[in-house]
Design a protein around this motif. Structure first.
Motif, mmCIF file in Angstrom:
data_model
loop_
_atom_site.group_PDB
_atom_site.id
_atom_site.type_symbol
_atom_site.label_atom_id
_atom_site.label_comp_id
_atom_site.label_asym_id
_atom_site.label_seq_id
_atom_site.Cartn_x
_atom_site.Cartn_y
_atom_site.Cartn_z
ATOM 1 N N ARG A 111 59.414 -2.047 -39.864
ATOM 2 C CA ARG A 111 59.115 -3.287 -39.163
ATOM 3 C C ARG A 111 57.820 -3.887 -39.689
ATOM 4 N NH1 ARG A 111 59.365 0.935 -36.168
ATOM 5 N NH2 ARG A 111 61.315 0.287 -35.249
ATOM 6 N N VAL A 112 57.578 -5.125 -39.258
ATOM 7 C CA VAL A 112 56.342 -5.842 -39.566
ATOM 8 C C VAL A 112 55.760 -6.296 -38.234
ATOM 9 C CG1 VAL A 112 55.351 -7.892 -40.668
ATOM 10 C CG2 VAL A 112 57.155 -6.591 -41.839
ATOM 11 N N ALA A 113 54.447 -6.157 -38.083
ATOM 12 C CA ALA A 113 53.773 -6.558 -36.849
ATOM 13 C C ALA A 113 52.496 -7.319 -37.200
ATOM 14 C CB ALA A 113 53.443 -5.327 -36.001
ATOM 15 N N LEU A 114 52.016 -8.093 -36.242
ATOM 16 C CA LEU A 114 50.789 -8.861 -36.425
ATOM 17 C C LEU A 114 50.230 -9.237 -35.064
ATOM 18 C CD1 LEU A 114 51.646 -12.062 -35.754
ATOM 19 C CD2 LEU A 114 52.714 -11.819 -37.978
ATOM 20 N N SER A 115 48.997 -9.686 -35.063
ATOM 21 C CA SER A 115 48.429 -10.280 -33.852
ATOM 22 C C SER A 115 48.011 -11.700 -34.201
ATOM 23 C CB SER A 115 47.244 -9.472 -33.319
ATOM 24 O OG SER A 115 46.150 -9.565 -34.198
ATOM 25 N N SER A 116 47.880 -12.525 -33.174
ATOM 26 C CA SER A 116 47.525 -13.919 -33.379
ATOM 27 C C SER A 116 46.628 -14.351 -32.234
ATOM 28 C CB SER A 116 48.802 -14.776 -33.416
ATOM 29 O OG SER A 116 48.487 -16.129 -33.633
ATOM 30 N N GLY A 117 45.560 -15.050 -32.551
ATOM 31 C CA GLY A 117 44.602 -15.483 -31.537
ATOM 32 C C GLY A 117 45.264 -16.271 -30.410
ATOM 33 N N LEU A 118 44.771 -16.085 -29.209
ATOM 34 C CA LEU A 118 45.354 -16.734 -28.029
ATOM 35 C C LEU A 118 45.418 -18.253 -28.170
ATOM 36 C CD1 LEU A 118 43.614 -14.620 -25.241
ATOM 37 C CD2 LEU A 118 46.008 -14.492 -25.969
ATOM 38 N N GLN A 119 44.462 -18.843 -28.836
ATOM 39 C CA GLN A 119 44.393 -20.296 -28.981
ATOM 40 C C GLN A 119 45.368 -20.852 -30.012
ATOM 41 O OE1 GLN A 119 42.374 -18.111 -30.350
ATOM 42 N NE2 GLN A 119 41.843 -18.806 -32.386
ATOM 43 N N ARG A 120 46.007 -20.010 -30.792
ATOM 44 C CA ARG A 120 46.833 -20.464 -31.918
ATOM 45 C C ARG A 120 48.285 -20.691 -31.493
ATOM 46 N NH1 ARG A 120 46.862 -17.448 -36.766
ATOM 47 N NH2 ARG A 120 47.055 -19.464 -37.777
ATOM 48 N N THR A 121 48.486 -21.615 -30.575
ATOM 49 C CA THR A 121 49.819 -21.830 -30.005
ATOM 50 C C THR A 121 50.848 -22.286 -31.048
ATOM 51 O OG1 THR A 121 49.142 -24.046 -29.277
ATOM 52 C CG2 THR A 121 48.973 -22.253 -27.673
ATOM 53 N N ASP A 122 50.437 -23.067 -32.025
ATOM 54 C CA ASP A 122 51.375 -23.466 -33.085
ATOM 55 C C ASP A 122 51.834 -22.251 -33.881
ATOM 56 O OD1 ASP A 122 51.218 -26.127 -32.356
ATOM 57 O OD2 ASP A 122 49.757 -26.654 -33.902
ATOM 58 N N ALA A 123 50.906 -21.336 -34.151
ATOM 59 C CA ALA A 123 51.267 -20.112 -34.870
ATOM 60 C C ALA A 123 52.216 -19.269 -34.041
ATOM 61 C CB ALA A 123 50.013 -19.311 -35.231
ATOM 62 N N HIS A 124 51.977 -19.190 -32.737
ATOM 63 C CA HIS A 124 52.863 -18.399 -31.862
ATOM 64 C C HIS A 124 54.283 -18.969 -31.889
ATOM 65 C CE1 HIS A 124 48.972 -17.562 -29.374
ATOM 66 N NE2 HIS A 124 48.933 -17.026 -30.576
ATOM 67 N N ARG A 125 54.391 -20.272 -31.810
ATOM 68 C CA ARG A 125 55.702 -20.919 -31.873
ATOM 69 C C ARG A 125 56.385 -20.601 -33.203
ATOM 70 N NH1 ARG A 125 54.170 -25.094 -29.667
ATOM 71 N NH2 ARG A 125 53.299 -26.165 -31.463
ATOM 72 N N PHE A 126 55.630 -20.642 -34.288
ATOM 73 C CA PHE A 126 56.156 -20.308 -35.611
ATOM 74 C C PHE A 126 56.684 -18.878 -35.649
ATOM 75 C CE2 PHE A 126 54.932 -18.243 -39.695
ATOM 76 C CZ PHE A 126 55.867 -18.837 -40.529
ATOM 77 N N TYR A 127 55.876 -17.922 -35.185
ATOM 78 C CA TYR A 127 56.284 -16.515 -35.230
ATOM 79 C C TYR A 127 57.512 -16.260 -34.371
ATOM 80 C CZ TYR A 127 51.734 -15.683 -37.395
ATOM 81 O OH TYR A 127 50.646 -15.714 -38.227
ATOM 82 N N GLU A 128 57.541 -16.824 -33.176
ATOM 83 C CA GLU A 128 58.647 -16.548 -32.257
ATOM 84 C C GLU A 128 59.897 -17.367 -32.592
ATOM 85 O OE1 GLU A 128 56.992 -15.261 -28.034
ATOM 86 O OE2 GLU A 128 56.100 -17.171 -28.677
ATOM 87 N N SER A 129 59.752 -18.672 -32.738
ATOM 88 C CA SER A 129 60.929 -19.535 -32.905
ATOM 89 C C SER A 129 61.469 -19.538 -34.325
ATOM 90 C CB SER A 129 60.587 -20.971 -32.500
ATOM 91 O OG SER A 129 60.204 -21.016 -31.155
ATOM 92 N N LYS A 130 60.571 -19.610 -35.290
ATOM 93 C CA LYS A 130 61.007 -19.741 -36.683
ATOM 94 C C LYS A 130 61.254 -18.391 -37.351
ATOM 95 C CE LYS A 130 60.934 -22.685 -40.367
ATOM 96 N NZ LYS A 130 61.566 -23.968 -40.434
ATOM 97 N N MET A 131 60.393 -17.405 -37.045
ATOM 98 C CA MET A 131 60.456 -16.135 -37.766
ATOM 99 C C MET A 131 61.100 -15.005 -36.969
ATOM 100 S SD MET A 131 59.306 -17.199 -40.613
ATOM 101 C CE MET A 131 59.434 -15.646 -41.456
ATOM 102 N N GLY A 132 61.420 -15.231 -35.699
ATOM 103 C CA GLY A 132 62.141 -14.234 -34.915
ATOM 104 C C GLY A 132 61.316 -13.057 -34.434
ATOM 105 N N TYR A 133 60.008 -13.231 -34.317
ATOM 106 C CA TYR A 133 59.144 -12.166 -33.800
ATOM 107 C C TYR A 133 59.219 -12.124 -32.276
ATOM 108 C CZ TYR A 133 56.762 -11.081 -38.191
ATOM 109 O OH TYR A 133 56.467 -10.644 -39.452
#
Length: 144
Positions: A111-133
Motif C-alpha cells: 500500500r501507499v500512505a500519506l498525511s496532509s495538512g488540515l488546511q489543505r482541503t483541495d489536496a484532500h479532495r484530490f486524494y479521496e475523490s481522484k486518487m481513491g485514498y
C-alpha cells in the motif's frame, strides 16, 4: 517540446533544480536545510525524490520512503508531493502519484500512505475523490 518524463533526483544539481517546487510545499526550508535533510533521509530512511518534467522543466516532485509497521505492514510513505503552483490542475500530481503506486507495487509493497495538512482541503479532495485514498487517521505531533 520534450515529452513528460519522471526521473529520480540523485545528484546535488538535480536536487537543487527540484528545490523551487519543493519550497512551495516546505516553505520553512532554505536550500542548506533541504539538502541536509534529504541527504540524511536518503542515508537513514531510504528516502527517494522523483521529479516529473515537462520538457526540461520540473512541474511536480514526490518524495517517499519504503517502510514496515505493524499497522500498515509493508508500505510506501509519501513524505512530500507538490505540483508547481503555476502548473496545477493539469494532471501532473495524479501522474506522479500513480508513478509512486507503480513503484511501490513493483517493489513488493502492499500500500501507499500519506498525511496532509488540515488546511489543505483541495489536496484532500484530490486524494479521496481522484486518487481513491481513504481517510483512516489523524496525525499528531509534539514539538520537543
Amino acid at each position: 517540446m520534450n515529452p513528460e518524463h519522471i526521473k529520480e533526483c540523485t545528484t546535488i544539481e538535480e536536487l537543487m533544480t527540484a528545490f523551487p517546487v519543493m519550497k512551495q510545499l516546505r516553505t520553512h526550508l532554505d536550500e542548506a536545510a533541504y539538502l541536509s535533510l534529504i541527504e540524511e533521509a536518503r542515508e537513514k530512511d531510504s528516502y527517494r525524490l522523483f521529479a516529473l518534467y515537462e520538457g526540461s522543466e520540473i512541474v511536480a516532485v514526490a518524495g517517499f520512503k519504503p517502510m514496515i509497521t505493524l499497522y500498515y505492514g509493508r508500505f510506501v510513505w509519501v513524505c512530500d508531493l507538490v505540483t508547481d503552483q503555476t502548473k496545477r490542475s493539469y494532471g501532473y500530481g495524479e501522474k506522479l502519484l500513480n508513478f509512486v503506486h507503480s513503484w511501490a507495487a513493483e517493489a513488493g509493497y502492499e500500500r501507499v500512505a500519506l498525511s496532509s495538512g488540515l488546511q489543505r482541503t483541495d489536496a484532500h479532495r484530490f486524494y479521496e475523490s481522484k486518487m481513491g485514498y481513504d481517510k483512516v487517521s489523524y496525525v499528531f505531533k509534539k514539538e520537543l
